[in-house]
Scaffold this motif. Structure first.
Motif: not given
Length: 151
Positions: A10-11, A27-32, A94-96, A101-104
């Motif tokens: 999920x994003x 998050x771009x499907x990254x680890x939170x 501030x937006x990030x 991508x594709x690297x959890x």
């Protein structure tokens, strides 16, 4: 709680502070960060709160964004890509976005947009502040961030 599978697929929008300003992250499907992952309920409260805020600021798009996105996607920022980031930045955040991508397990995020008039912690209600301050970044958030450094 966000499971690892949810994080990988999920994003997820989430928020953090540098003890003065507020960052919005896709998050771009990254680890939170653990502070976010452990309570999806608290994160949903933040999402609702910040999305319901009025617009208070003009937006400055990161001048290096197009060249960065060309490296990532093969094209620069278009209106569709910028829409949600600009919306949140108009609220003073501030937006990030995730850089790799594709690297959890990659923790690098780039600045998409900055507010000309930032929202600060003193502008928040206490119940929102109590949740937000659990996710702190040790440096100023006006540039790229490495979320592995979130305390």
């Amino acid at each position: 709680m966000y499971t690892e599978i949810e994080q990988q697929t999920l994003d997820i929008d989430w928020f953090f502070t540098d003890e003065n300003h507020i960052g919005f992250v896709a998050s771009g499907a990254g680890k939170l960060p653990e502070t976010v992952a452990q309570s999806s309920e608290n994160n949903e409260k933040l999402i609702s709160y910040f999305r319901d805020l009025p617009e208070i600021s003009d937006v400055v798009i990161n001048p290096e964004l197009d060249s960065l996105l060309v490296k990532i996607f093969g094209s620069g920022a278009d209106e569709r890509y910028l829409q949600d980031f600009v919306s949140m930045t108009k609220k003073g955040l501030y937006s990030f976005d995730k850089t790799n991508l594709n690297n959890f397990l990659d923790y690098d995020y780039h600045l998409v947009a900055s507010p000309m008039k930032p929202l600060t912690l003193k502008d928040l209600s206490q119940n929102i502040l109590d949740i937000l301050i659990k996710t702190k970044y040790p440096d100023n958030i006006n540039s790229a961030i490495d979320i592995s450094r979130i305390e």
